[in-house]
Design an enzyme around this catalytic site. Sequence first.
Site, PDB file in Angstrom:
ATOM      1  N   LYS A 152      22.231  23.874  40.456  1.00 20.30           N
ATOM      2  CA  LYS A 152      22.783  25.218  40.210  1.00 20.30           C
ATOM      3  C   LYS A 152      24.258  25.275  40.565  1.00 20.30           C
ATOM      4  O   LYS A 152      25.084  25.796  39.807  1.00 20.30           O
ATOM      5  CB  LYS A 152      22.005  26.238  41.040  1.00 20.30           C
ATOM      6  CG  LYS A 152      22.675  27.616  41.191  1.00 20.30           C
ATOM      7  CD  LYS A 152      21.883  28.476  42.148  1.00 20.30           C
ATOM      8  CE  LYS A 152      22.557  29.822  42.393  1.00 20.30           C
ATOM      9  NZ  LYS A 152      23.753  29.696  43.258  1.00 20.30           N
ATOM     10  N   ASN A 153      24.611  24.745  41.717  1.00 20.51           N
ATOM     11  CA  ASN A 153      25.991  24.869  42.198  1.00 20.51           C
ATOM     12  C   ASN A 153      26.959  23.926  41.501  1.00 20.51           C
ATOM     13  O   ASN A 153      28.170  24.000  41.732  1.00 20.51           O
ATOM     14  CB  ASN A 153      26.037  24.645  43.714  1.00 20.51           C
ATOM     15  CG  ASN A 153      25.344  25.759  44.474  1.00 20.51           C
ATOM     16  OD1 ASN A 153      25.248  26.885  43.978  1.00 20.51           O
ATOM     17  ND2 ASN A 153      24.839  25.461  45.659  1.00 20.51           N
ATOM     18  N   CYS A 186      23.737  37.160  46.531  1.00 19.28           N
ATOM     19  CA  CYS A 186      23.071  37.341  47.824  1.00 19.28           C
ATOM     20  C   CYS A 186      23.999  38.017  48.824  1.00 19.28           C
ATOM     21  O   CYS A 186      25.200  37.750  48.869  1.00 19.28           O
ATOM     22  CB  CYS A 186      22.638  35.989  48.387  1.00 19.28           C
ATOM     23  SG  CYS A 186      21.403  35.143  47.395  1.00 19.28           S
ATOM     24  N   ARG A 191      31.860  37.167  52.917  1.00 22.00           N
ATOM     25  CA  ARG A 191      32.153  36.122  51.944  1.00 22.00           C
ATOM     26  C   ARG A 191      33.418  36.552  51.182  1.00 22.00           C
ATOM     27  O   ARG A 191      33.370  36.850  50.010  1.00 22.00           O
ATOM     28  CB  ARG A 191      30.985  35.930  50.973  1.00 22.00           C
ATOM     29  CG  ARG A 191      29.696  35.542  51.633  1.00 22.00           C
ATOM     30  CD  ARG A 191      28.562  35.446  50.633  1.00 22.00           C
ATOM     31  NE  ARG A 191      28.627  34.232  49.849  1.00 22.00           N
ATOM     32  CZ  ARG A 191      27.673  33.854  48.996  1.00 22.00           C
ATOM     33  NH1 ARG A 191      26.613  34.604  48.816  1.00 22.00           N
ATOM     34  NH2 ARG A 191      27.784  32.746  48.314  1.00 22.00           N
ATOM     35  N   ASP A 222      22.808  26.278  52.907  1.00 19.43           N
ATOM     36  CA  ASP A 222      21.734  26.593  51.971  1.00 19.43           C
ATOM     37  C   ASP A 222      20.392  25.991  52.384  1.00 19.43           C
ATOM     38  O   ASP A 222      19.361  26.322  51.796  1.00 19.43           O
ATOM     39  CB  ASP A 222      22.093  26.105  50.562  1.00 19.43           C
ATOM     40  CG  ASP A 222      23.040  27.049  49.840  1.00 19.43           C
ATOM     41  OD1 ASP A 222      23.353  28.121  50.392  1.00 19.43           O
ATOM     42  OD2 ASP A 222      23.467  26.725  48.718  1.00 19.43           O
ATOM     43  N   ARG A 266      16.923  32.746  40.930  1.00 21.07           N
ATOM     44  CA  ARG A 266      18.340  32.466  40.699  1.00 21.07           C
ATOM     45  C   ARG A 266      18.658  30.995  40.912  1.00 21.07           C
ATOM     46  O   ARG A 266      19.625  30.473  40.343  1.00 21.07           O
ATOM     47  CB  ARG A 266      19.222  33.296  41.636  1.00 21.07           C
ATOM     48  CG  ARG A 266      19.273  34.789  41.317  1.00 21.07           C
ATOM     49  CD  ARG A 266      20.224  35.515  42.269  1.00 21.07           C
ATOM     50  NE  ARG A 266      21.475  34.791  42.388  1.00 21.07           N
ATOM     51  CZ  ARG A 266      22.009  34.379  43.530  1.00 21.07           C
ATOM     52  NH1 ARG A 266      21.407  34.637  44.677  1.00 21.07           N
ATOM     53  NH2 ARG A 266      23.144  33.726  43.547  1.00 21.07           N
TER      54      ARG A 266
END
Length: 416
Positions: free
Chosen positions: A22-23, A115, A120, A304, A397
């Site tokens: 995903k990242n 999220c 952030r 994560d 997600r």
Amino acid sequence: MDRYVICGGERLSGQVKISGAKNAVLPILAGTLMTKNAVLKNVPNLSDVAYTVEILENLGMNITRENDKMNIINSGIVNTVLPTELCSKMRSSILLMGGMLASAGEVTIPYPGGCSLGSRPIDIHLKAVEKMGVEIAESSKGIYCKVRNLQGTKIKLPFPSVGATENIMLLGTLAKGVTIIENPAKEPEIVDLQLFLNKAGGNICGAGTNRIYIEGVKKLDWCEHTIIPDRIETGTFMTMAVATGGELFIESTEPKHLSATIDIVKKTGAVIKINKNSLYIDAPEKINAIEKIATNVYPKLPTDMQAEIMAMVLKAKGKSYISENIFNGRNKHIPEMNKMGANIIQIDSRHFEVNGVDNLVGTEVEATDLRGGAGLVIAGLSAEGETTIKNISHIERGYDKFDEKIQAIGGKIYKV
């Protein structure tokens, strides 16, 4: 609203194939705004990917997909305002800033969603692109950015932010002159973005080190690229194997990308055997507590993995101590786990004491973020009785066919 129903207590065993990261795919999708055309392989089927594709199509891109292969045709950007509704669903929408500025010269970005993990700030992104010749105006509706004179420069990041590093790489690829990023993020996903951009004609080196050097080019062309495997998904299934007393062969992964996670999981007493693109894990009969677990920037333990590792040691023998050094709000899964009979003491917003218990008991809990939700799935699989997890849109997600993969290795999990 969909939910998972889990009947816990089953020992998981078998093979799991890891999906694309995903990242890695999200910044690469942003990079396709700058290419002529692109073919991406090993693209995971995630809601964040679907949202990004919708945004790109809204901007004028033509995208088709067949299984994990995506064909992207860039006939020109026709819209520079990102849709608010889609951007509100994902934090990574900020990554489109670099690609849009490099290709279209301007962009209006609604404040990103995703999220809620505490502080952030996106200021680090904005200050970097300002230094490269971008004017920025903020309002209650979002951020308007316009290129005045796109020029490479030296940027030293105050923190090795993954997103900021990626935005600078995207923008610097088509900037005049040389851009140097000092103190960049070093994650494998940064290296994958460099590889993609270079295949398309970019001139970047140093990704994965303390300094990234980007020599701007006039344009990018067509390229084909395979997305790297998801190291967080790999770690999630490793912790799941330990928590359920299981035995898994995890294939299509890159063990070298998760050395810190492997080192932590080994401390439980698990046996791990590593091959080039796969690994084998066999859980211990009794899980050892881990005296010190601390998240930090790559190559250290990824934030994560914090919730998944916490779920892994809920039934460990003794006390485990976890320090969250990235996000001060990454703790919302703790009260949900305690509802299941866990004994987690939150010392403060970043430090947690996990006292191992003999059993967890299924109940109704709620996912409040992606990785916390994955931790609740692990806890539910290792609990007695039935666990219902609400709000699983967070989990979807970041995990491709999560319930189906768990079912294939013996887990009783159902999406309802």
